[in-house]
Design an enzyme around this catalytic site. Structure first.
Site, PDB file in Angstrom:
ATOM      1  N   ARG A 153       0.825  -1.214   0.000  1.00 44.72           N
ATOM      2  CA  ARG A 153       0.000   0.000   0.000  1.00 44.72           C
ATOM      3  C   ARG A 153       0.855   1.258   0.000  1.00 44.72           C
ATOM      4  O   ARG A 153       0.422   2.310  -0.484  1.00 44.72           O
ATOM      5  CB  ARG A 153      -0.973  -0.049   1.186  1.00 44.72           C
ATOM      6  CG  ARG A 153      -2.082  -1.053   0.960  1.00 44.72           C
ATOM      7  CD  ARG A 153      -2.833  -1.372   2.216  1.00 44.72           C
ATOM      8  NE  ARG A 153      -2.154  -2.395   3.003  1.00 44.72           N
ATOM      9  CZ  ARG A 153      -2.439  -2.662   4.271  1.00 44.72           C
ATOM     10  NH1 ARG A 153      -3.352  -1.970   4.885  1.00 44.72           N
ATOM     11  NH2 ARG A 153      -1.805  -3.618   4.907  1.00 44.72           N
ATOM     12  N   GLU A 209       2.670  -5.785  13.011  1.00 46.06           N
ATOM     13  CA  GLU A 209       1.625  -6.048  14.009  1.00 46.06           C
ATOM     14  C   GLU A 209       1.095  -7.469  13.907  1.00 46.06           C
ATOM     15  O   GLU A 209       0.762  -8.085  14.911  1.00 46.06           O
ATOM     16  CB  GLU A 209       0.482  -5.032  13.855  1.00 46.06           C
ATOM     17  CG  GLU A 209      -0.514  -5.117  14.993  1.00 46.06           C
ATOM     18  CD  GLU A 209      -1.714  -4.187  14.835  1.00 46.06           C
ATOM     19  OE1 GLU A 209      -1.836  -3.510  13.807  1.00 46.06           O
ATOM     20  OE2 GLU A 209      -2.546  -4.184  15.767  1.00 46.06           O
TER      21      GLU A 209
HETATM   22  N1  LIG Z   1      -4.046  -2.279  12.191  1.00 45.46           N
HETATM   23  C1  LIG Z   1      -3.569  -2.166  10.934  1.00 45.46           C
HETATM   24  N2  LIG Z   1      -4.364  -1.717   9.952  1.00 45.46           N
HETATM   25  C2  LIG Z   1      -3.879  -1.621   8.687  1.00 45.46           C
HETATM   26  N3  LIG Z   1      -2.621  -1.921   8.334  1.00 45.46           N
HETATM   27  C3  LIG Z   1      -1.805  -2.369   9.296  1.00 45.46           C
HETATM   28  C4  LIG Z   1      -2.219  -2.502  10.630  1.00 45.46           C
HETATM   29  N4  LIG Z   1      -1.189  -2.957  11.366  1.00 45.46           N
HETATM   30  C5  LIG Z   1      -0.172  -3.085  10.536  1.00 45.46           C
HETATM   31  N5  LIG Z   1      -0.519  -2.745   9.284  1.00 45.46           N
HETATM   32  C6  LIG Z   1       0.329  -2.838   8.085  1.00 45.46           C
HETATM   33  O1  LIG Z   1       1.597  -3.256   8.533  1.00 45.46           O
HETATM   34  C7  LIG Z   1       2.540  -2.215   8.441  1.00 45.46           C
HETATM   35  C8  LIG Z   1       2.732  -1.495   9.745  1.00 45.46           C
HETATM   36  O2  LIG Z   1       2.888  -2.399  10.806  1.00 45.46           O
HETATM   37  P1  LIG Z   1       3.996  -2.185  11.922  1.00 45.46           P
HETATM   38  O3  LIG Z   1       3.517  -3.010  13.042  1.00 45.46           O
HETATM   39  O4  LIG Z   1       4.074  -0.724  12.220  1.00 45.46           O
HETATM   40  O5  LIG Z   1       5.270  -2.699  11.359  1.00 45.46           O
HETATM   41  C9  LIG Z   1       2.002  -1.243   7.414  1.00 45.46           C
HETATM   42  O6  LIG Z   1       2.633  -1.550   6.190  1.00 45.46           O
HETATM   43  C10 LIG Z   1       0.516  -1.523   7.360  1.00 45.46           C
HETATM   44  O7  LIG Z   1       0.120  -1.679   6.013  1.00 45.46           O
HETATM   45  O1  LIG Z   2      -0.934  -5.343   2.786  1.00 41.63           O
HETATM   46  P1  LIG Z   2       0.380  -4.803   2.336  1.00 41.63           P
HETATM   47  O2  LIG Z   2       0.926  -5.531   1.170  1.00 41.63           O
HETATM   48  O3  LIG Z   2       0.398  -3.342   2.184  1.00 41.63           O
HETATM   49  O4  LIG Z   2       1.448  -5.156   3.472  1.00 41.63           O
HETATM   50  P2  LIG Z   2       1.459  -5.375   5.027  1.00 41.63           P
HETATM   51  O5  LIG Z   2       0.102  -5.754   5.522  1.00 41.63           O
HETATM   52  O6  LIG Z   2       2.466  -6.424   5.236  1.00 41.63           O
HETATM   53  O7  LIG Z   2       1.906  -4.071   5.578  1.00 41.63           O
END
Ligand SMILES: Nc1ncnc2c1ncn2[C@@H]1O[C@H](COP(=O)(O)O)[C@@H](O)[C@H]1O
Ligand SMILES: O=P(O)(O)OP(=O)(O)O
Length: 184
Positions: free
Chosen positions: A72, A109
């Site tokens: 994303r 996460e």
């Molecule tokens: N709660 C979340 N909602 C959407 N995307 C998330 C969420 N938690 C993690 N992400 C994805 O993972 C990374 C960030 O995670 P970190 O724990 O800060 O490494 C980011 O690319 C989000 O797309």
């Molecule tokens: O969904 P993505 O590909 O953006 O990656 P992630 O959930 O590992 O951040």
């Protein structure tokens, strides 16, 4: 909330209002206990997308390269790079690029992953803004910064659309400012 980290600045930005209006929250996705922020509707809305890109680009003044994180973060990184007149470096998940690559493993996460860039891309001395959609535990942004710094880049900042403050990710982003457009 504003995109500024200064808690005394409370003006709600246009992007923040658009995120509130359009974000789709999902409980227990992709795993139990995670409250997932689906920003797809924000990106699919012309006003939502342009407000987010415009405000993220402010964080990138003075940078000469934008790093967008798979997947994303690619959407945002390309938009911000166009707004700044720079290139975009796609930081890919493992196995998507032919070797030789340089890699960095990390935990996020809801799992673990690995970021890669082509070894042939010289980021030494480049002033890089790291861009992603969500800052949660900070593992992803910290890994991107570590990989790029290990290749000689200067990280001038990280910029995300949404920060989940309770997960404390900001504390793992050491030595550069973190801009978020909306903090929850
Ligand atoms: N709660 C979340 N909602 C959407 N995307 C998330 C969420 N938690 C993690 N992400 C994805 O993972 C990374 C960030 O995670 P970190 O724990 O800060 O490494 C980011 O690319 C989000 O797309
Ligand atoms: O969904 P993505 O590909 O953006 O990656 P992630 O959930 O590992 O951040």
């Amino acid at each position: 909330m504003s995109r500024h980290s200064d808690p005394s600045v409370t003006t709600e930005s246009t992007a923040s209002k658009n995120i509130d209006r359009l974000v789709r929250w999902a409980d227990d996705f992709p795993t139990a206990g995670v409250r997932f922020a689906d920003l797809t509707p924000v990106f699919a809305d012309a006003v939502g997308l342009s407000s987010v890109i415009d405000e993220l680009a402010v964080a990138g003044e003075g940078t000469d390269l934008v790093a967008g994180i798979d997947a994303r973060g690619f959407l945002l990184g390309a938009g911000v790079a166009l707004a700044l007149g720079s290139g975009v470096l796609a930081m890919r998940k493992a196995g998507k690029l032919p070797p030789p690559v340089v890699s960095q493993r990390y935990e996020l996460e809801y799992g673990a992953a690995e970021l890669e860039i082509p070894e042939a891309i010289d980021v030494s001395g480049r002033r890089v803004l790291v861009v992603d959609d969500v800052l949660a535990t900070g593992g992803t942004i910290a890994a991107a910064a570590e990989l790029l710094r290990g290749r000689g880049a200067e990280i001038v900042g990280a910029a995300v659309v949404l920060e989940i403050a309770a997960l404390g990710g900001r504390s793992r982003c050491e030595g550069y400012p973190v801009t978020c457009l909306k903090q929850v």
